[in-house]
Structure formats: C-alpha cells, structure tokens
Design an enzyme around this catalytic site. Structure first.
Site, short mmCIF file in Angstrom:
data_model
loop_
_atom_site.label_atom_id
_atom_site.label_comp_id
_atom_site.label_asym_id
_atom_site.label_seq_id
_atom_site.Cartn_x
_atom_site.Cartn_y
_atom_site.Cartn_z
N ASP A 1 0.81 -1.20 0.00
CA ASP A 1 0.00 0.00 0.00
C ASP A 1 0.86 1.26 0.00
O ASP A 1 1.81 1.38 0.77
CB ASP A 1 -0.91 -0.01 1.24
CG ASP A 1 -1.75 1.24 1.36
OD1 ASP A 1 -2.67 1.41 0.54
OD2 ASP A 1 -1.49 2.05 2.27
N GLU B 1 1.16 -0.05 -4.95
CA GLU B 1 0.42 1.19 -5.14
C GLU B 1 1.44 2.30 -4.98
O GLU B 1 2.10 2.39 -3.95
CB GLU B 1 -0.69 1.36 -4.11
CG GLU B 1 -1.45 2.66 -4.32
CD GLU B 1 -2.33 3.05 -3.15
OE1 GLU B 1 -3.30 3.81 -3.36
OE2 GLU B 1 -2.05 2.62 -2.00
#
Length: 592
Positions: free
Chosen positions: A259, A292
């Site tokens: 993330d 990401e």
C-alpha cells in the site's frame, strides 16, 4: 519442505520446540524487559547489543503473554502472531507448522493469468464465509482473490489500513488456522490469494512503539499519519521484511500488494525488500509483488516488482464515465480521451509531467509490458474515498459502464474487480472505523474536512451529512448483498467476458506489446496490441452518446465481441466497445 518464517525471524515469539519459545523485542529506549506469561509469571529477557532483549522460556502454542517495559508498562508484542482480545490485549504464541495443509504442493499461477477480485473479509462475514464464495468466483472467471489488510486494528471493523500489529491477523475475522484454511481451499480451487499490506505507517490506537522503540520513527520527516517510519535502520527493515515472509511462507499467500509506497521515503528499501523476498522463494513457486505508488516509478517494475495499480487508467475512465473533475480528477479533465489513449498505449499517463500541484510525477513507462499495470474501474479507495461511497452503478449510465467493463476485462492489462461489482451492486462502500471518544471525533471531523475542496461539499452543512465512519451503519450499509439469481444479467456479462479473456487473450500476454492508440472522437478511441502469437488485439471504444465514424474490422476475425448498439463497419455506436482479434498480416485498411 516448505519454508517457515521463523527460519528468518529476528522479531517476536518463535517456537523452538513444542515447549520452548524464544522471545525477542527490539526496545532501545528500555532499561529492562520481562515476558509476562499469563496468568502471573514474569520472566526476564537479557539485554543485548543494539537495543535487543531476548530470552528462551518454557511456553507452548496458545500461551498468552505481554512484554513489561521497565517494570511498569505492559504492551503486546509488536510482532504478535495473534491478538485474541484486540490491540490492547495479550499476544498469543502461534505454531506456524500446526495447520495440516491439504494442497501443500500448490506452486501458484502465472501472472498473465491473473483476474483479481478485491474483497474485505469482514464485510463478507469472516474467513469461513469467504470460503463459501470461492466456487462462485471460480465459475465467474476470477483467478485471484486479494484480501484487504488483515493486520490487527483497533475494534472489530475497519478497512485495515489503521493496523498497528501487522503480524497478527485480525481477531474478529477468525483464527490463524481459519485463515490458513481459506488459503488452502482457494488453492484447491485453483485460485491465487494476494494480500494488501501496509508498511508506510501504523494506526493511531494500540501502537506502543514510541514508549520503548522511538527509533522506529523519524521526527524529521512526516506523513499524513505522523512521523515517517525510519527505514534506514536494519531492525526496522527486518521487521517489515519478516512480516512479508510470514504471510508468504507461513500462510502461503501467492503475493502481496504494498500500500502507498510513495509514503516510504527511502530509495533503497523497496529494492532490498524485493531481493530478500525473492531469495526465499523456492524454485518453481510463483510469488507476485504489486505496488500502489503515486510516484509512477516505472524503474521499480523492471524486475523488482511485477505490477502496479494504475490509478491513471482508472481516473481517465472515471472522468469519461461520470464527468467529475473535482480534486485529483482535475488532472484528467482536459482532453481525457487522449489521456486514456496514452494509458492504453504506454502504461502510465504521468511520466514526468507536472501535475495540478506543480510537481513532476512519474517515469517513462512505454517499454513496460501491459501486464505490468493493474487496471480497474472500482476498488476500495476509488469507491470508499467518495464522501458517500457510491459505486459506478449510481454514477453513470449502465450502457456506458458495460462498454468500459468490456475494455477492462479484455485489454492486456491485468484486470481487478471490487467485490459486488460483478453483479452491479448499488450498495455503497463507505469509510468505516471502530474508534471511540476523542479519536472517534477526530476521525469523523477529519473525514468531513477532506471534502471541503469538492463542489458538492463546499458548505459545512453539506459536509455534516457525510456518514460518520464510526457509526455501525457505515459498516453494515457497506455489505454487498448478492442477488438471489446467480445468473443475473451483470454476472452473466462478466462471466462471458472473462471466458473470452481466458480462451483468447490470457495465454498470449507474455511478450505482448502495444501498437498504439488513436483518438477518433471526444470520447472514442481505437487501441491495438500485438500478442505473443503475432495476432493483433484491437479494441474500439466509444463512451459517448452518439455514433462516431470508424472503419471497423470484419466479423470474420478470430474474436469479434461487441457491447452496445448494433454496428455497421463504418461507425461505432454510442456506449459501444468492439473487441477484435485479427490474424497476422491483416490488411492495413482496418486500422484507418
């Protein structure tokens, strides 16, 4: 024999045999550390070099313990493997070798076969309820499920990005054994299982590191969540790398999605992370690492990582579908179809250009294969970070959504679906937490303040109507309700497209390269790719309300699939997508 993470572990409680556990805590600010084994046994740990406290003591799987810092503060193990009473309760010793794996010879699947289904375990009812959904997802054409973060967070409901104990699977979803069973059953169905992990911050409630290991953080660098994590320190790097190894080896996940790595301000950590993870993967096993990354660092996709969530592609498609141009959509609001054409032909849209904030963003990506990019129309962020969590079914005409979905599922990029999308769910997916008192107030008001820059919420009264993240209804209203009919029109549509992808496209993705994309109208384009078998995949897309002139391929092509109004061969109808698979040496006139 499969590897276990305790072969690499420096942090946490590791079982040495059935009756002995090695406890290790990095606590450079502490003078003394004891293991407090329940009910009332206190055992000292020996202080070593560089702030480590270690000791071997009698304990068994299931033993519960805390660390006592300087004889006063009792804290959970930051590398706890399970927290049966939540983030403030005792940690529990777990034996990673205890689960009897049925599919121990599973080696994974190739990345080019990936069709990813992102889900929230809590909203689906826990690990055992997710198991019940696996046959349906396989029949749909999904080949991988991706679980939103599992690291223990405060309370019983949360997206997972407020986790504070990243080694401990969330107790309200089930036991570690039940998580193993979910992954084992998924492998038995031929499904990969990926996990979203958060290595850029800790949540605000239940993190005790500042009391005994303040060196975990950098006071000179800040993130939206507080002081940045200090990845310059070996102990800190090892903590997160060992976490990844636990998920991949003890639980046998097939890959990780990291993330928001743009919030990890260390140029070397991600490369080191990839190197150390891949060194532990046994020959023949397929493990996938996905990012990401708002920085669009194409260089990280040249071997260290296998793919990146392509927000650029989503944002361009969202603007074309909805007309929204608030906040970050402003970067995609001008000449949007040209932006989408660049995405389809080159991967990233931002490859060094200046964004709306005046900052250069991204690196050239045209050399990367299409499979380096994960494309989506919806995901937890893009739905849940809306003020009221609306899905695209409530934001654009269904015909337009069908046309865009055809592009998503039949383009060479790796498609990702968000739970409920496949049956056209109209349930919202809201931001939800389970905080209390002053923290609950801060989260609620902070959430509403985020939308002050949106035209629809410029007024304070309008922002006050944004759902409270801590309200139970924000959680229960977000549960996607499956239709009674398993053959509903939306599901049949997704199943048909994924069948076409499996039989005509997936096997030809290794070596696939883009041949370019041509804009043919304000909301229409033609994109082309050369597949591994030298055939050409062509997608003609029109997200506009009127037909546009376009010389289209003949229906005698290998694959000829159309969604939208009937076409002739000189125009592309409104809200239409035509997907063609052209044999090698097709006459050039079809590209006019």
């Amino acid at each position: 024999m499969p590897l276990r993470s305790d072969q690499f572990a420096t942090h946490g409680a590791v079982m040495l045999d059935n009756t002995t556990v090695r406890f290790a805590l990095w606590a450079p600010d502490a003078h003394s550390v004891e293991v407090c084994l329940q009910p009332d046994l206190r055992l000292p740990l020996q202080r070593g070099a560089d702030g480590w406290f270690r000791g071997r003591w009698p304990a068994t799987a299931g033993s519960r313990y805390r660390y006592c810092i300087d004889g006063e503060l009792q804290v959970p193990d930051p590398a706890s493997r399970f927290q049966p009473q939540g983030v403030h309760g005792p940690s529990q010793v777990v034996d990673p070798a205890a689960y009897p794996w049925q599919h121990r010879h599973w080696q994974g699947r190739p990345w080019h076969q990936a069709v990813i289904y992102e889900l929230h375990v809590g909203l689906m009812g826990g690990y055992t309820q997710v198991i019940e959904q696996l046959p349906r997802l396989v029949a749909l054409g999904v080949t991988a499920i991706e679980l939103m973060p599992l690291g223990q967070f405060p309370g019983d409901r949360n997206w997972g990005y407020d986790g504070v104990l990243p080694f401990a699977p969330q107790h309200s979803y089930g036991t570690p054994e039940q998580l193993c069973q979910l992954i084992d059953q998924a492998h038995g169905h031929g499904l990969m299982v990926l996990l979203d992990v958060v290595y850029n911050h800790f949540g605000p409630d239940g993190n005790y590191l500042n009391h005994y290991a303040s060196a975990f953080f950098r006071p000179d660098q800040h993130t939206p969540w507080g002081n940045a994590i200090d990845f310059r320190r070996r102990q800190v790097r090892d903590f997160f790398i060992e976490n990844a190894l636990m998920w991949l080896h003890d639980y046998r996940f097939d890959g990780l999605r990291l993330d928001a790595v743009h919030a990890i301000d260390d140029p070397d950590f991600l490369q080191l992370f990839s190197q150390r993870v891949r060194r532990t993967v046994t020959p023949g096993r397929q493990v996938w690492l996905v990012l990401e990354n708002e920085h669009n660092q194409a260089s990280l996709l040249e071997g260290a990582f296998d793919g990146q969530w392509n927000d650029d592609g989503h944002n361009a498609l969202h603007v074309l579908l909805t007309g929204e141009d608030d906040a970050y959509y402003a970067d995609y609001s001008q000449a949007t179809v040209h932006i989408l054409a660049r995405c389809l032909s080159q991967g990233f849209v931002f490859q060094g250009e200046v964004d709306r904030n005046g900052r250069p963003r991204g690196e050239p990506s045209v050399h990367l294969p299409p499979s380096a990019f994960v494309l989506f129309l919806q995901n937890h962020d893009q739905v849940g970070n809306r003020a009221k969590g609306e899905r695209l079914t409530r934001l654009c005409p269904p015909q337009a959504l069908r046309a865009a979905t055809t592009l998503l599922l039949l383009s060479p990029m790796i498609p990702l679906l968000f739970m409920g999308e496949e049956w056209g769910s109209e349930q919202p997916f809201l931001f939800f937490t389970d905080h209390h008192d002053a923290l609950a107030d801060a989260v609620r008001e902070g959430r509403r303040a985020e939308f002050a820059g949106f035209k629809a919420y410029a007024d304070a009264e309008q922002r006050a109507a944004i759902p409270d993240p801590n309200a139970l209804a924000s959680y229960t209203d977000s549960r996607p309700h499956a239709p009674d009919d398993p053959h509903s029109p939306w599901q049949a549509f997704y199943q048909q497209l994924l069948h076409l992808r499996q039989h005509h496209i997936s096997a030809q993705l290794p070596g696939c390269r883009a041949l370019g994309a041509k804009v043919i109208a304000d909301k229409a384009l033609t994109a082309r790719w050369r597949l591994a078998n030298s055939c050409e995949l062509r997608i003609d897309l029109n997200l506009g309300t009127t037909a546009v002139p376009c010389r289209l391929p003949e229906a005698s092509t290998h694959l000829y699939y159309c969604t939208g109004e009937p076409l002739d061969h000189n125009q592309l109808g409104p809200y239409s997508t035509l997907v063609s698979l052209l044999p090698p040496h097709t006459p050039e006139h079809v590209h006019d």
